[in-house]
Design a protein around this motif. Structure first.
Motif, PDB file in Angstrom:
ATOM      1  N   PRO A 198      -2.206   4.418 -11.279  1.00  0.00           N
ATOM      2  CA  PRO A 198      -3.646   4.302 -12.009  1.00  0.00           C
ATOM      3  C   PRO A 198      -4.555   5.738 -11.359  1.00  0.00           C
ATOM      4  O   PRO A 198      -4.228   6.237 -10.071  1.00  0.00           O
ATOM      5  CB  PRO A 198      -4.219   3.174 -11.295  1.00  0.00           C
ATOM      6  CG  PRO A 198      -3.498   2.571 -10.525  1.00  0.00           C
ATOM      7  CD  PRO A 198      -2.269   3.095 -10.634  1.00  0.00           C
ATOM      8  N   ARG A 199      -5.433   6.193 -11.932  1.00  0.00           N
ATOM      9  CA  ARG A 199      -6.070   7.238 -11.445  1.00  0.00           C
ATOM     10  C   ARG A 199      -6.795   6.977 -10.147  1.00  0.00           C
ATOM     11  O   ARG A 199      -7.193   5.789 -10.146  1.00  0.00           O
ATOM     12  CB  ARG A 199      -7.154   7.743 -12.503  1.00  0.00           C
ATOM     13  CG  ARG A 199      -6.610   8.495 -13.336  1.00  0.00           C
ATOM     14  CD  ARG A 199      -7.676   8.606 -14.557  1.00  0.00           C
ATOM     15  NE  ARG A 199      -8.611   9.721 -14.287  1.00  0.00           N
ATOM     16  CZ  ARG A 199      -9.644  10.097 -14.634  1.00  0.00           C
ATOM     17  NH1 ARG A 199     -10.073   9.818 -15.892  1.00  0.00           N
ATOM     18  NH2 ARG A 199     -10.439  10.914 -13.964  1.00  0.00           N
ATOM     19  N   TYR A 200      -7.191   7.764  -9.281  1.00  0.00           N
ATOM     20  CA  TYR A 200      -7.581   7.500  -8.037  1.00  0.00           C
ATOM     21  C   TYR A 200      -8.866   8.631  -7.654  1.00  0.00           C
ATOM     22  O   TYR A 200      -8.767   9.742  -8.159  1.00  0.00           O
ATOM     23  CB  TYR A 200      -7.025   7.277  -7.002  1.00  0.00           C
ATOM     24  CG  TYR A 200      -5.847   8.398  -6.633  1.00  0.00           C
ATOM     25  CD1 TYR A 200      -6.198   9.296  -5.617  1.00  0.00           C
ATOM     26  CD2 TYR A 200      -4.701   8.824  -7.182  1.00  0.00           C
ATOM     27  CE1 TYR A 200      -5.492  10.445  -5.249  1.00  0.00           C
ATOM     28  CE2 TYR A 200      -3.990   9.919  -6.868  1.00  0.00           C
ATOM     29  CZ  TYR A 200      -4.430  10.720  -5.902  1.00  0.00           C
ATOM     30  OH  TYR A 200      -3.537  11.640  -5.552  1.00  0.00           O
ATOM     31  N   THR A 201      -9.543   8.283  -6.785  1.00  0.00           N
ATOM     32  CA  THR A 201     -10.547   9.307  -6.165  1.00  0.00           C
ATOM     33  C   THR A 201     -10.355   9.313  -4.549  1.00  0.00           C
ATOM     34  O   THR A 201      -9.991   8.469  -3.935  1.00  0.00           O
ATOM     35  CB  THR A 201     -11.890   8.765  -6.308  1.00  0.00           C
ATOM     36  OG1 THR A 201     -11.991   8.635  -7.757  1.00  0.00           O
ATOM     37  CG2 THR A 201     -12.998   9.959  -5.853  1.00  0.00           C
ATOM     38  N   LYS A 202     -10.326  10.375  -4.086  1.00  0.00           N
ATOM     39  CA  LYS A 202      -9.866  10.800  -2.717  1.00  0.00           C
ATOM     40  C   LYS A 202     -11.445  10.944  -1.990  1.00  0.00           C
ATOM     41  O   LYS A 202     -12.109  12.125  -2.718  1.00  0.00           O
ATOM     42  CB  LYS A 202      -8.958  11.913  -2.490  1.00  0.00           C
ATOM     43  CG  LYS A 202      -8.262  12.172  -1.117  1.00  0.00           C
ATOM     44  CD  LYS A 202      -7.091  12.598  -1.165  1.00  0.00           C
ATOM     45  CE  LYS A 202      -6.672  12.161   0.420  1.00  0.00           C
ATOM     46  NZ  LYS A 202      -5.387  13.049   0.389  1.00  0.00           N
ATOM     47  N   TRP A 252       1.490   9.918  -4.918  1.00  0.00           N
ATOM     48  CA  TRP A 252       2.175  11.291  -4.607  1.00  0.00           C
ATOM     49  C   TRP A 252       3.190  11.466  -6.059  1.00  0.00           C
ATOM     50  O   TRP A 252       3.199  12.784  -6.381  1.00  0.00           O
ATOM     51  CB  TRP A 252       3.322  10.958  -3.526  1.00  0.00           C
ATOM     52  CG  TRP A 252       4.275  12.168  -3.257  1.00  0.00           C
ATOM     53  CD1 TRP A 252       5.650  12.241  -3.685  1.00  0.00           C
ATOM     54  CD2 TRP A 252       3.731  13.310  -2.594  1.00  0.00           C
ATOM     55  NE1 TRP A 252       5.783  13.405  -2.944  1.00  0.00           N
ATOM     56  CE2 TRP A 252       4.986  14.211  -2.554  1.00  0.00           C
ATOM     57  CE3 TRP A 252       2.582  13.717  -1.885  1.00  0.00           C
ATOM     58  CZ2 TRP A 252       4.976  15.375  -1.751  1.00  0.00           C
ATOM     59  CZ3 TRP A 252       2.762  15.134  -1.484  1.00  0.00           C
ATOM     60  CH2 TRP A 252       3.790  15.839  -1.591  1.00  0.00           C
ATOM     61  N   THR A 253       3.627  10.463  -6.520  1.00  0.00           N
ATOM     62  CA  THR A 253       4.457  11.194  -8.003  1.00  0.00           C
ATOM     63  C   THR A 253       3.738  11.061  -9.233  1.00  0.00           C
ATOM     64  O   THR A 253       4.107  11.394 -10.323  1.00  0.00           O
ATOM     65  CB  THR A 253       5.538  10.051  -8.130  1.00  0.00           C
ATOM     66  OG1 THR A 253       5.123   8.703  -8.214  1.00  0.00           O
ATOM     67  CG2 THR A 253       6.819  10.081  -6.877  1.00  0.00           C
ATOM     68  N   THR A 297       0.884  -1.155   0.021  1.00  0.00           N
ATOM     69  CA  THR A 297       0.096   0.034  -0.061  1.00  0.00           C
ATOM     70  C   THR A 297       0.768   1.202   0.098  1.00  0.00           C
ATOM     71  O   THR A 297       0.283   2.339  -0.466  1.00  0.00           O
ATOM     72  CB  THR A 297      -0.968  -0.047   1.224  1.00  0.00           C
ATOM     73  OG1 THR A 297      -0.340  -0.112   2.538  1.00  0.00           O
ATOM     74  CG2 THR A 297      -1.953  -1.087   1.213  1.00  0.00           C
ATOM     75  N   GLN A 298       2.127   1.067   0.478  1.00  0.00           N
ATOM     76  CA  GLN A 298       3.093   2.213   0.651  1.00  0.00           C
ATOM     77  C   GLN A 298       3.638   2.600  -0.798  1.00  0.00           C
ATOM     78  O   GLN A 298       3.599   3.754  -1.270  1.00  0.00           O
ATOM     79  CB  GLN A 298       4.235   2.091   1.292  1.00  0.00           C
ATOM     80  CG  GLN A 298       5.043   3.204   1.639  1.00  0.00           C
ATOM     81  CD  GLN A 298       4.385   4.420   2.092  1.00  0.00           C
ATOM     82  OE1 GLN A 298       3.886   4.561   3.033  1.00  0.00           O
ATOM     83  NE2 GLN A 298       4.469   5.773   1.439  1.00  0.00           N
TER      84      GLN A 298
END
Length: 65
Positions: free
Chosen positions: A32-36, A27-28, A19-20
């Protein structure tokens, strides 16, 4: 139909990374695209199945860049 959403733990297990590593990729900007799901630093993150599949397909050997 609702789009399947994966937690970082789900995706890390599927990809065989930590997961890290996913956090580092977020961060970089290389993963893949993600949703927060919120504005805070510790807000949950989810990955849409379609975004993960597209990201993986773009990285397949022989795939057009």
């Amino acid at each position: 139909m609702a789009q399947q959403k994966l937690t970082p733990r789900d995706l890390a297990e599927e990809l065989g990374v930590s997961t890290q590593t996913l956090a580092n990729w977020r961060w970089t900007g290389v993963g893949p695209r993600y949703t927060k799901l919120g504005d805070g630093r510790t807000s949950p993150v989810r990955y849409r199945r379609a975004d993960v599949d597209a990201w993986l397909q773009a990285r397949e050997n022989g795939a057009a860049a």
